[in-house]
Design an enzyme around this catalytic site. Structure first.
Site, PDB file in Angstrom:
ATOM      1  NE  ARG A 153      -2.162   7.098  13.055  1.00 13.89           N
ATOM      2  CZ  ARG A 153      -2.917   6.842  11.857  1.00 13.89           C
ATOM      3  NH1 ARG A 153      -2.398   7.088  10.554  1.00 13.89           N
ATOM      4  NH2 ARG A 153      -4.162   6.510  12.052  1.00 13.89           N
TER       5      ARG A 153
ATOM      6  CE1 TYR B 146      -4.866  -2.898   7.017  1.00 11.09           C
ATOM      7  CE2 TYR B 146      -5.720  -1.425   5.443  1.00 11.09           C
ATOM      8  CZ  TYR B 146      -4.844  -1.822   6.551  1.00 11.09           C
ATOM      9  OH  TYR B 146      -3.977  -0.836   7.112  1.00 11.09           O
TER      10      TYR B 146
ATOM     11  CG  ASP C  32      -8.322   2.760   2.732  1.00  9.97           C
ATOM     12  OD1 ASP C  32      -8.147   2.807   3.801  1.00  9.97           O
ATOM     13  OD2 ASP C  32      -7.425   2.784   1.693  1.00  9.97           O
TER      14      ASP C  32
ATOM     15  NE  ARG D 126      -2.892  -0.110   3.406  1.00  8.60           N
ATOM     16  CZ  ARG D 126      -4.087   0.494   3.602  1.00  8.60           C
ATOM     17  NH1 ARG D 126      -5.111  -0.008   2.883  1.00  8.60           N
ATOM     18  NH2 ARG D 126      -4.266   1.592   4.031  1.00  8.60           N
TER      19      ARG D 126
ATOM     20  CD  GLU E 199      -4.068   6.550  15.766  1.00 10.97           C
ATOM     21  OE1 GLU E 199      -3.495   5.584  14.948  1.00 10.97           O
ATOM     22  OE2 GLU E 199      -4.826   7.436  15.210  1.00 10.97           O
TER      23      GLU E 199
ATOM     24  NE  ARG F 223      -2.310  -5.274  16.370  1.00 13.71           N
ATOM     25  CZ  ARG F 223      -1.660  -5.531  17.410  1.00 13.71           C
ATOM     26  NH1 ARG F 223      -1.916  -6.804  18.258  1.00 13.71           N
ATOM     27  NH2 ARG F 223      -0.767  -4.500  18.157  1.00 13.71           N
TER      28      ARG F 223
ATOM     29  NE  ARG G  69       4.179   9.392  -5.030  1.00 10.68           N
ATOM     30  CZ  ARG G  69       3.455   9.870  -3.678  1.00 10.68           C
ATOM     31  NH1 ARG G  69       4.034  10.519  -3.039  1.00 10.68           N
ATOM     32  NH2 ARG G  69       2.178   9.402  -3.469  1.00 10.68           N
TER      33      ARG G  69
END
Ligand code: FAD
Ligand code: UDP
Length: 386
Positions: free
Chosen positions: A292, A366, A368, A184, A318, A261, A188
């Protein structure tokens, strides 16, 4: 009164289905066991800041149909997700791009960065091939997340920016995790900190809760109502059920529990305007206990709904944890073992002809947000256009 549809769960999947069913002239009742609508995208107002109560949510999609659909219910701002990684006080740009490579290795051109990555990959892949008894010319197919990550980006970035974060997030060793999780993440060779390869991206102005309110406009909603605890009575008042809760909970966990999770959020309201200068900072070392920190106001450029600067700030640390029954399930663990168990539940689900299972928990996927909308709209087409 008998409803055509009882929608269990007022998250994105349920809200889209409910809206479309109403538009198709069906009668709909939406219930949710939580005291609020919107499922995991619920945002709560605190000192004028829209706090993402169940984790930070950035809308991004390449699917024009989904973008055209959802923008009927909210205007989106121009937020672009550019998280910063903090590795023991060293800051790096995410996703992996020329800014990251420059900071990591001092390289300046894309060619230099590419050859540095190549050099690190090569040594690792040669070592792995030797371990597997393969010759130099044989193809190397990564078998787990560690192998996938290093053959994508090399050892330095893996060690500093991936290993610690991933192992905290998933509570498992990188060698035990499937490789697709890391696919995912974009890599670049340009100076581009945009985390998502998406044509469309942003945060709904006024918060996600408002967007779901708009979807549910004119639809009866009962909160703090658990379907499974009131199943018999609720089934009597509807023709069909759209169930977006956990599939294994629906069947009383009779084949065993699917693993998730979970995440614990530690929220703090701070009497200062700026804590970390960015919406998301990932702590990628192993020692820091949180994965994070989110500083919610930066999703909306530090402004309230009227465009005024906000004097305070809200941050959320988190902590990722293993889920146990009773906790909020967040991320399905899509490994082989859970995949097999899900298949068995799916077989049971297919036999329930009055119940449609949908969404992240109902399909144990999973997903989005954009994929959830697409999946719900697909279901609407099948179900409502008969
Ligand atoms: P949910 O939002 O989970 O809704 C299910 C609803 O069903 C809940 O409200 C629940 O209370 C209710 N329910 C369950 N059981 C019962 C019951 N027995 N009776 C009554 N009600 C019940 N996606 C993105 O696109 N971008 C992101 O940045 C992003 N960040 C994320 C961060 C985190 C921490 C997590 C966990 C997910 C993130 N996602 C993101 C994914 C996104 O949250 C989901 O795709 C989407 O919210 C799923 O919607 P849903 O309707 O399927 O499920
Ligand atoms: N990841 C990482 N370091 C980071 C951010 C992400 O190693 O700083 C890895 C981690 O394994 C994570 C995966 O990339 O599970 C996908 O990250 P993403 O941010 O897409 O996950 P999300 O939390 O949105 O599901």
């Amino acid at each position: 009164m008998k409803y055509d549809y009882l929608v269990v769960g007022s998250g994105l999947y349920g809200a889209v289905f409910a809206h479309e069913a109403k538009m198709a002239g069906k009668s709909v009742l939406v219930i949710d066991k939580r005291p609020n609508i919107a499922g995991n995208i619920y945002t709560e107002d605190l000192e004028g800041i829209h706090v993402h109560k169940y984790g930070a949510h950035i809308f991004h999609t390449n699917i024009k149909k989904v973008w055209d659909y959802i923008t009927q219910f909210a205007e989106f701002n121009r937020f672009t997700n550019s998280p910063v990684a903090n590795y023991k006080g060293e800051l790096y740009s995410l996703p992996f791009n020329m800014y990251t490579f420059n900071k990591m290795w001092g390289v300046v051109t894309p060619e230099e960065a590419a050859s540095k990555i190549e050099e690190q990959k090569k040594d690792y892949i040669l070592k792995k091939k030797a371990e597997r008894g393969l010759s130099e010319n044989d193809e190397f197919v990564p078998e787990n997340l560690e192998e996938q990550a290093i053959s994508l980006i090399g050892t330095d970035i893996y060690e500093k920016l991936i290993k610690g974060y991933t192992e905290k997030q998933w509570g498992r060793d990188c060698t035990e995790l499937p490789s697709f999780i890391i696919k995912r993440l974009p890599v670049r060779l340009t100076f581009d900190n945009n985390y998502f390869n998406a044509l469309y991206q942003g945060i709904p102005k006024g918060g996600y809760t408002k967007m779901i309110e708009n979807l549910l406009d004119g639809i009866e909603v009962r909160l703090s109502t658990d379907y499974l605890e009131n199943k018999e009575a609720l089934d009597k008042i509807c023709e069909k059920v759209v169930y977006t809760g956990p599939i294994d909970a629906y069947f009383g966990y009779k084949l065993g529990t699917l693993e998730y999770r979970s995440v614990r959020f530690e929220n703090e309201l701070l009497d200062k305007p700026n804590f970390q200068g960015n919406a998301a900072v990932n702590y990628t070392d192993k020692e820091t206990p949180w994965t994070r920190i989110i500083e919610h106001k930066w999703f909306e450029f530090g402004k309230d709904d009227d465009g005024n600067d906000l004097p305070k700030t809200v941050i959320s640390r988190e902590y990722s944890s293993e889920w146990k029954p009773g906790d909020e399930p967040y991320y399905p663990v899509n490994d082989e073992k859970n995949g097999e168990l899900y298949k068995k539940y799916k077989e049971l689900a297919d036999k329930e002809d009055k119940v449609i299972f949908g969404g992240r928990l109902g399909e144990y996927k999973y997903y989005d947000m954009d994929a959830v909308i697409a999946s719900s709209l697909d279901m609407c087409e099948k179900e409502l256009n008969k």
